[in-house]
Design a protein around this motif. Structure first.
Motif, PDB file in Angstrom:
ATOM      1  N   SER A  24       3.427   4.503   3.121  1.00 33.69           N
ATOM      2  CA  SER A  24       4.806   4.361   2.807  1.00 33.69           C
ATOM      3  C   SER A  24       5.198   3.052   1.857  1.00 33.69           C
ATOM      4  N   HIS A  25       4.666   1.942   2.982  1.00 33.22           N
ATOM      5  CA  HIS A  25       4.246   0.341   2.664  1.00 33.22           C
ATOM      6  C   HIS A  25       3.386   0.531   1.935  1.00 33.22           C
ATOM      7  N   ASP A  26       2.184   1.137   2.427  1.00 37.66           N
ATOM      8  CA  ASP A  26       0.724  -0.105   1.843  1.00 37.66           C
ATOM      9  C   ASP A  26       0.591   0.600   0.336  1.00 37.66           C
ATOM     10  N   THR A  43       3.228  -1.595  -1.866  1.00 35.17           N
ATOM     11  CA  THR A  43       2.748  -3.071  -2.167  1.00 35.17           C
ATOM     12  C   THR A  43       1.855  -3.628  -3.410  1.00 35.17           C
ATOM     13  N   PRO A  44       0.802  -2.411  -3.446  1.00 32.59           N
ATOM     14  CA  PRO A  44      -0.075  -2.270  -4.883  1.00 32.59           C
ATOM     15  C   PRO A  44       0.561  -1.908  -6.245  1.00 32.59           C
ATOM     16  N   LEU A  45       0.986  -0.806  -5.722  1.00 28.74           N
ATOM     17  CA  LEU A  45       1.843  -0.088  -6.936  1.00 28.74           C
ATOM     18  C   LEU A  45       3.347  -1.312  -7.612  1.00 28.74           C
ATOM     19  N   ASN A  46       3.422  -1.904  -6.508  1.00 29.73           N
ATOM     20  CA  ASN A  46       4.748  -3.379  -6.598  1.00 29.73           C
ATOM     21  C   ASN A  46       3.885  -4.320  -7.966  1.00 29.73           C
ATOM     22  N   ALA A  47       2.815  -5.006  -7.173  1.00 27.33           N
ATOM     23  CA  ALA A  47       1.945  -5.893  -7.501  1.00 27.33           C
ATOM     24  C   ALA A  47       1.799  -5.174  -8.972  1.00 27.33           C
ATOM     25  N   ILE A  48       1.038  -4.015  -9.683  1.00 26.98           N
ATOM     26  CA  ILE A  48       0.523  -3.684 -10.216  1.00 26.98           C
ATOM     27  C   ILE A  48       1.727  -3.590 -11.781  1.00 26.98           C
ATOM     28  N   ILE A  49       2.750  -3.032 -11.182  1.00 24.05           N
ATOM     29  CA  ILE A  49       3.920  -2.873 -11.896  1.00 24.05           C
ATOM     30  C   ILE A  49       4.698  -4.135 -12.124  1.00 24.05           C
ATOM     31  N   GLY A  50       4.583  -4.667 -11.296  1.00 25.55           N
ATOM     32  CA  GLY A  50       5.080  -6.374 -11.403  1.00 25.55           C
ATOM     33  C   GLY A  50       4.315  -6.786 -12.412  1.00 25.55           C
ATOM     34  N   LEU A  51       3.370  -7.409 -12.372  1.00 25.59           N
ATOM     35  CA  LEU A  51       2.311  -8.194 -12.927  1.00 25.59           C
ATOM     36  C   LEU A  51       2.087  -7.287 -14.269  1.00 25.59           C
ATOM     37  N   SER A  52       2.109  -6.626 -15.211  1.00 23.24           N
ATOM     38  CA  SER A  52       2.180  -6.386 -15.491  1.00 23.24           C
ATOM     39  C   SER A  52       3.297  -6.539 -16.377  1.00 23.24           C
ATOM     40  N   ILE A 102      -3.945  -8.446   5.767  1.00 19.74           N
ATOM     41  CA  ILE A 102      -5.167  -7.395   5.306  1.00 19.74           C
ATOM     42  C   ILE A 102      -4.336  -5.854   4.961  1.00 19.74           C
ATOM     43  N   THR A 103      -4.695  -5.559   3.885  1.00 19.63           N
ATOM     44  CA  THR A 103      -4.351  -3.792   3.770  1.00 19.63           C
ATOM     45  C   THR A 103      -5.268  -3.159   4.097  1.00 19.63           C
ATOM     46  N   GLY A 104      -4.935  -2.030   5.222  1.00 16.89           N
ATOM     47  CA  GLY A 104      -5.602  -1.211   5.779  1.00 16.89           C
ATOM     48  C   GLY A 104      -4.906   0.136   5.657  1.00 16.89           C
ATOM     49  N   THR A 105      -5.912   1.267   5.876  1.00 21.69           N
ATOM     50  CA  THR A 105      -4.576   2.793   6.147  1.00 21.69           C
ATOM     51  C   THR A 105      -5.099   2.806   8.524  1.00 21.69           C
ATOM     52  N   GLY A 106      -6.316   2.511   7.869  1.00 23.32           N
ATOM     53  CA  GLY A 106      -5.878   3.022  10.293  1.00 23.32           C
ATOM     54  C   GLY A 106      -7.090   4.107   9.513  1.00 23.32           C
ATOM     55  N   LEU A 107      -7.684   3.898   8.840  1.00 18.11           N
ATOM     56  CA  LEU A 107      -8.481   5.546   9.115  1.00 18.11           C
ATOM     57  C   LEU A 107     -10.421   5.951   8.875  1.00 18.11           C
ATOM     58  N   GLY A 108     -10.509   4.026   8.474  1.00 16.60           N
ATOM     59  CA  GLY A 108     -11.842   3.971   7.967  1.00 16.60           C
ATOM     60  C   GLY A 108     -12.993   3.959   9.188  1.00 16.60           C
ATOM     61  N   MET A 109     -12.373   3.518  10.741  1.00 17.31           N
ATOM     62  CA  MET A 109     -13.163   3.556  11.822  1.00 17.31           C
ATOM     63  C   MET A 109     -13.661   5.197  11.904  1.00 17.31           C
ATOM     64  N   PRO A 110     -12.104   5.556  12.245  1.00 18.91           N
ATOM     65  CA  PRO A 110     -12.566   7.477  12.337  1.00 18.91           C
ATOM     66  C   PRO A 110     -13.239   7.923  11.570  1.00 18.91           C
ATOM     67  N   MET A 121      -5.608   0.053  -3.902  1.00 16.91           N
ATOM     68  CA  MET A 121      -4.330   1.297  -3.843  1.00 16.91           C
ATOM     69  C   MET A 121      -5.959   2.551  -4.001  1.00 16.91           C
ATOM     70  N   LEU A 122      -7.215   2.090  -4.449  1.00 15.68           N
ATOM     71  CA  LEU A 122      -8.379   3.026  -5.030  1.00 15.68           C
ATOM     72  C   LEU A 122      -9.255   4.250  -3.447  1.00 15.68           C
ATOM     73  N   SER A 123      -8.746   2.181  -2.668  1.00 19.82           N
ATOM     74  CA  SER A 123      -9.298   2.613  -1.411  1.00 19.82           C
ATOM     75  C   SER A 123      -7.990   3.461  -0.642  1.00 19.82           C
ATOM     76  N   LEU A 124      -6.993   3.104  -0.613  1.00 22.72           N
ATOM     77  CA  LEU A 124      -5.818   4.185  -0.148  1.00 22.72           C
ATOM     78  C   LEU A 124      -5.762   5.298  -0.659  1.00 22.72           C
ATOM     79  N   VAL A 125      -6.152   5.850  -1.178  1.00 22.47           N
ATOM     80  CA  VAL A 125      -6.466   7.660  -1.519  1.00 22.47           C
ATOM     81  C   VAL A 125      -8.111   7.708  -1.321  1.00 22.47           C
ATOM     82  N   ASN A 126      -8.874   6.974  -1.119  1.00 23.34           N
ATOM     83  CA  ASN A 126     -10.121   7.591  -0.789  1.00 23.34           C
ATOM     84  C   ASN A 126     -10.087   7.453   0.728  1.00 23.34           C
TER      85      ASN A 126
END
Length: 814
Positions: free
Chosen positions: A447-449, A452-461, A625-633, A488-493
């Motif tokens: 929810s936080h991660d 964060t990019p959504l807020n940046a995209i909307i605010g910067l737009s 640093i933003t990450g899901t904790g899923l890359g290494m698993p 955001m793409l990395s999180l979704v993937n």
């Protein structure tokens, strides 16, 4: 006088047979009671776990997964096709094995649901009925949860469960029937090969005779389907079921020959002959009685001690005594002495509860409450070893109104197996709780991660629109928007990839591919990233055989995750290095991929959990640093799926080294690879004047693609769906379309269908025009579908237009 004696002997034999038959029926009923108790325990344990899951906020899918696991464990105990658990949770059916039509199933109108609500927490068993789903006879056990109208139920299929009934030791030519409280036949063990309807009709007559009392007298009889005269003996269980045992009179009285004998005695003057007949008959019947007595002794062997206790006088009579207390107890005596003697062998932790539960006062209270069967398990000392024992008090007021039977049976093996299964279920519950907790933490982080990019995209737009006249600010906003979009793409993937791993839908797509070319294509993107972020990135390859058999897509996922982490957890000026080496190993070669960086490194504590899903190290660093904790698993799962190994070395402040070793078969006799420029040294892409057919149903995506392709000097022919794309290509001049960008999911006609239709056109350029899939479907099976449809390449959305330009240039040139 002789005739009167014959009549008396016959009556005595029938009375003894009734006593034997009733005892045997009670014994068989005790076995069924144990089975009913087993299902009651399964249901109570399951309802406890489901209540805990429900109270902890588990959703329907999690409860269904747990029920399926619980059903598999119970099946391992009782066998296949014996029972089927399900639950009513918040007004919906949640089944371990969902059936067709369960969404519309009117459970509120069923007897089991109404009885469970009325029982308010007690386990109920319905009578047999025909299941509307399976069409088979079924008994439902159910229990209502505390504080709600939710119910856990368990369908029991008696015919499947009692297939072993044929193994019961019955008297010669005896038959056994088990009925519910309404007389419905649950199972039978007979010598007749009759249909279910015929057996039910026969059972109805027996049940009716027992209910109206016509078969209760010791000499009452009926005729079976073969016309043989039989006596009926029964025992009613605590849940209302009835066990019925039938024994031919012929077995006891040697057939109907008693009538001729009596006639002969009455009319014959040969008293000696009549007396001889009587003696022979008595001898034969005595043998029958001894056989019946042996049967009772065999049944009693299940118990190591049996006592008759007169709860009014407080006196016991020993039927069978355990050897280790035989010297301390007389044949009869004071019950309190019996209880004290037995109590010396009871586990001290259980002694007080044992003494209270089986005191004379407690026995009298249970008799007053008309409780026919009471008992439980406890640990008893045998020599120097404690074993589990089951104690029961059995009461039948119609036969012995002042007495109860106190019996002891060793159940150590069964109890330990039961405790083992309980531990397994408890561990499964704890694992489910831990998984639920970990997922809750993960979704909190997500929810936080993601915000964060959504807020940046909307605010910067919004800022870009406000400062549209300030080119420098707008450029900065656009770079940050692009960076947030990639986050955001990395999180979704990562989330989608983990979902596929957990659902077991990952498969390898093994095929020959050029390993050197695969690595160079993958690292080209990171060469650009290294130049932008001031990293020293190098790639070294020591390969003897570059063409191998394997899954290039999965290998790309592994290396992409490792290199992305190396760049993410390093800073400006740090070094990132990828080394690929080949080692010969039997018929396969082993390829070692080492990703090393001089970044911030990891602590020893986190290294122990680096492959745990959702695990992320939280500590101070010079950048967020933003990450899901899923890359290494994900990486570890893919490496294991490819039969490889992965090792990690890291130290805080010094960097990290990841070493992946994969076995891949060398493809011998492959064409030598073409000379390729070094990674990162590709010639500039020039696509000026090339004509591209773009099939995309989303107007915004189509507008973006058209603009960027036009910026690179290309002419774009637009199509809103697959059918329009086929029509546009068909109407175009020969060889005027240099490439086709095809979305996969479109209305009217999807991309794969459109690609096949174009390849099937009767024109010379239809078979060779490059078709590239440009779609959000980025998984291996989706890529396989595009290849099968005749497409030449695949570009995942959001589109990296630098990669797209290189792909177009390569395919158009080829």
């Amino acid at each position: 006088m002789l005739i009167f004696g014959v009549i008396l002997v016959r009556a005595k034999l029938l009375q003894n047979t009734q006593d034997l038959g009733m005892s045997l029926a009670e014994s068989y009923a005790a076995e069924e009671e144990l089975q009913v108790t087993t299902f009651r325990n399964f249901l109570e344990l399951g309802s406890q776990y489901v209540e805990e899951l429900n109270s902890s906020g588990a959703d329907t899918e999690e409860i269904q997964t747990w029920l399926h696991s619980y059903f598999a464990k119970i099946t391992a105990i009782v066998g296949e096709n014996v029972m089927d658990p399900y639950a009513v949770i918040d007004g919906a059916i949640v089944a371990a094995n969902p059936w067709e039509g369960n969404d519309g199933y009117d459970y509120q109108g069923t007897d089991w649901y109404r009885q469970a609500l009325e029982a308010d927490g007690e386990v109920i068993f319905t009578d047999a009925y025909i299941d509307v789903i399976t069409g088979s006879p079924v008994i439902t056990a159910a229990r209502k949860f505390e504080g709600s109208d939710d119910v856990l139920a368990m369908d029991i299929f008696p015919r499947n469960f009692h297939e072993r009934a044929e193994s019961k030791s019955l008297p010669e030519d005896g038959s056994l029937y088990l009925c519910d409280s309404k007389g419905t036949l649950l199972y039978s063990s007979t010598k007749w090969d009759a249909s279910d309807e015929e057996l039910q009709y026969f059972t109805d007559e027996l049940f009716k005779g027992i209910q109206d009392g016509s078969l209760l007298a010791y000499d009452a009889s009926f005729r079976d389907p073969d016309g043989v005269q039989r006596g009926a003996y029964y025992y009613e269980m605590s849940n209302g079921w009835t066990v019925i045992l039938t024994i031919p009179f012929q077995t006891v009285l040697m057939g109907e020959r008693n009538l001729p004998v009596m006639t002969m005695v009455g009319i014959s003057a040969l008293v000696i002959v009549a007396m001889l007949v009587m003696v022979i008959r008595d001898l034969v019947n005595s043998r029958r009685i001894r056989q019946a007595d042996t049967t009772i002794h065999i049944l009693s062997d299940s118990f190591y001690a049996i006592y008759r206790v007169n709860y009014k006088t407080g006196v016991y009579e020993a039927i069978k005594t355990s050897p280790d207390v035989a010297d301390a107890l007389s044949k009869t005596g004071d019950y309190q002495r019996l209880l004290s003697t037995v109590g010396t062998l009871v586990d001290p932790e259980t002694f007080q509860e044992f003494s209270l539960a089986f005191s004379l006062e407690s026995i009298r209270q249970r008799v007053a409450a008309k409780i026919p069967d009471y008992g439980g398990d406890y640990q008893r000392r045998f020599g120097d070893v404690y074993k589990w024992v089951n104690i029961r008090t059995l009461y039948d007021g119609s036969r012995a109104p002042d007495e109860v039977i106190l019996c002891f049976r060793e159940v150590d093996l069964e109890k330990r197996l039961q405790l083992q299964h309980m531990n397994i279920l408890q561990e499964a519950l704890e694992t489910a709780k831990k998984s639920t907790k970990a997922k809750n933490v993960f979704f909190s982080n997500m929810s936080h991660d993601m915000r964060t990019p959504l807020n940046a995209i909307i605010g910067l737009s919004e800022l870009a629109q406000r400062d549209r006249d300030d080119r420098e600010k707008v450029d900065g906003y656009m770079r940050k928007i692009a960076f947030s979009g990639k986050q955001m793409l990395s999180l979704v993937n990562d989330i989608l990839e983990l979902s596929r791993l957990e659902s077991g839908r990952h498969t390898l797509d093994c095929r020959p591919f050029n390993l050197r070319q695969c690595v160079e294509d993958l690292t080209a993107v990171f060469q650009d990233m290294a130049r932008k972020d001031d990293r020293d990135f190098s790639v070294k390859m020591e390969l003897t055989d570059a063409v191998v058999e394997g899954d290039p897509y999965k290998l790309g996922q592994i290396l992409n995750n490792l290199l992305s982490n190396a760049f993410k957890y390093s800073e400006s000026g740090d070094r990132v290095e990828l080394t690929v080496k080949q080692f010969d190993f039997q018929q396969h070669s082993k390829y070692q991929f080492t990703v090393e960086d001089t970044g911030i490194g990891m602590s020893e504590q986190f290294l122990e959990h680096i492959f745990d899903p959702y695990a992320r190290e939280t500590r101070f660093a010079s950048q967020s640093i933003t990450g899901t904790g899923l890359g290494m698993p994900i990486v570890k799962s893919l490496v294991q799926q490819m039969s490889g190994e992965i090792a990690v070395e890291s130290a805080l402040g010094e960097g990290s080294r990841f070493t992946v070793t994969l076995p891949m078969e060398v493809v011998r006799g492959a064409e030598p690879e073409e000379a390729r420029p070094e990674a990162g040294a590709e010639a500039p892409v020039d696509l000026t004047g090339k004509r591209v057919l773009l099939a995309e149903d989303n107007e915004l995506n189509r507008e973006i693609a058209v603009e960027i392709l036009a910026m690179n000097g290309m002419e774009v022919v637009q199509a809103g769906n697959g059918a329009e794309a086929v029509e546009a290509f068909q109407k175009s001049p020969l060889y005027s379309i240099h490439a086709i960008l095809m979305d996969m999911q479109m209305p009217v006609m999807d991309g794969c269908t459109a690609a096949r239709a174009i390849r099937a056109l009767d024109r010379p350029d239809a078979a060779g025009v490059p078709i590239i899939a440009a779609t959000a479907n980025a998984f291996a099976e989706d890529i396989a579908k595009t290849t099968e449809a005749g497409m030449n390449g695949h570009i995942s959305k959001p589109i990296d237009f630098a990669v797209l330009n290189r792909t177009l240039a390569r395919l158009i040139k080829g």
